[in-house]
Design a protein around this motif. Structure first.
Motif, PDB file in Angstrom:
ATOM      1  N   HIS A 233       3.672  -1.202   3.701  1.00 19.05           N
ATOM      2  CA  HIS A 233       3.179   0.161   3.531  1.00 19.05           C
ATOM      3  C   HIS A 233       4.364   1.091   3.359  1.00 19.05           C
TER       4      HIS A 233
ATOM      5  N   GLY B 117      -1.452  13.551   3.575  1.00 18.68           N
ATOM      6  CA  GLY B 117      -2.181  12.751   4.557  1.00 18.68           C
ATOM      7  C   GLY B 117      -3.223  13.545   5.320  1.00 18.68           C
TER       8      GLY B 117
ATOM      9  N   VAL C 132       0.886  -1.160   0.000  1.00 22.52           N
ATOM     10  CA  VAL C 132       0.000   0.000   0.000  1.00 22.52           C
ATOM     11  C   VAL C 132       0.927   1.213   0.000  1.00 22.52           C
TER      12      VAL C 132
ATOM     13  N   GLU D 129      -5.361   5.256   6.716  1.00 23.43           N
ATOM     14  CA  GLU D 129      -4.264   4.343   6.377  1.00 23.43           C
ATOM     15  C   GLU D 129      -4.506   2.951   6.946  1.00 23.43           C
ATOM     16  N   GLN D 130      -4.921   2.874   8.205  1.00 22.16           N
ATOM     17  CA  GLN D 130      -5.157   1.558   8.811  1.00 22.16           C
ATOM     18  C   GLN D 130      -6.292   0.833   8.099  1.00 22.16           C
TER      19      GLN D 130
ATOM     20  N   ASP E 146       2.536   4.856   0.391  1.00 25.15           N
ATOM     21  CA  ASP E 146       2.290   5.916   1.367  1.00 25.15           C
ATOM     22  C   ASP E 146       1.846   7.182   0.635  1.00 25.15           C
ATOM     23  N   PHE E 147       1.550   8.209   1.389  1.00 24.51           N
ATOM     24  CA  PHE E 147       1.044   9.454   0.809  1.00 24.51           C
ATOM     25  C   PHE E 147       2.120  10.253   0.079  1.00 24.51           C
TER      26      PHE E 147
ATOM     27  N   ALA F 209      -7.103   1.206   4.976  1.00 21.73           N
ATOM     28  CA  ALA F 209      -6.549   0.766   3.694  1.00 21.73           C
ATOM     29  C   ALA F 209      -5.693  -0.491   3.864  1.00 21.73           C
ATOM     30  N   LEU F 210      -4.899  -0.532   4.923  1.00 20.53           N
ATOM     31  CA  LEU F 210      -4.059  -1.710   5.175  1.00 20.53           C
ATOM     32  C   LEU F 210      -4.907  -2.937   5.495  1.00 20.53           C
TER      33      LEU F 210
END
Length: 142
Positions: free
Chosen positions: A89, A50, A41, A58-59, A43-44, A61-62
């Motif tokens: 990630h 973000g 995934v 994020e969590q 990162d931004f 998405a993970l």
């Protein structure tokens, strides 16, 4: 020859992923290797980006990616092959190299599309992995 194989896949490109997995499963059968499959995934990039996403994005998405990877592997892995899945990630090529080191991979088997002109200027993730990996890399073309 190869005891641990890492296969980074892009869940958005299932056909390419199948080709790389097929090659890895063949190698695993031939050498009695462990197979690790991972996806990343991204990162931004910049922390300011973000700030435009809701808290916990994020969590979420993970977690969603972990579920998608598990579902993908259920349908793609033969019954006689034991595969360990990983969700990372961050920067795609950096995470591939990190996980390869973490699992002790002797070879990375990954898919790559045919290069377009923009790839010569920017550099795709597969090319970066090939340049920086300390282990062998097999690039399976579409």
């Amino acid at each position: 020859m190869f005891s641990t194989i890492l296969v980074p896949i892009d869940l958005a490109e299932p056909e390419s992923s199948h080709r790389a997995l097929d090659a890895a499963f063949h190698m695993a059968h031939e050498y009695n290797s462990d197979v690790h499959v991972m996806t990343v995934v991204p990162d931004f990039g910049m922390s300011i980006v973000g700030g435009y996403f809701p808290e916990g994005f994020e969590q979420k998405a993970l977690d969603g990616t972990r579920q998608r990877l598990d579902e993908y592997l259920e349908g793609a892995v033969p019954d006689n092959v034991d595969v360990k899945g990983h969700v990372a990630h961050g920067s795609i090529y950096e995470e591939i190299l990190r996980v390869a080191k973490e699992v002790g991979a002797d070879v990375i088997v990954m898919a790559s599309h045919r290069p377009a002109m923009r790839d010569y200027l920017i550099g795709p993730n597969a090319a970066r992995v090939v340049r920086h990996a300390t282990q062998s890399v097999l690039v399976v073309r579409d």
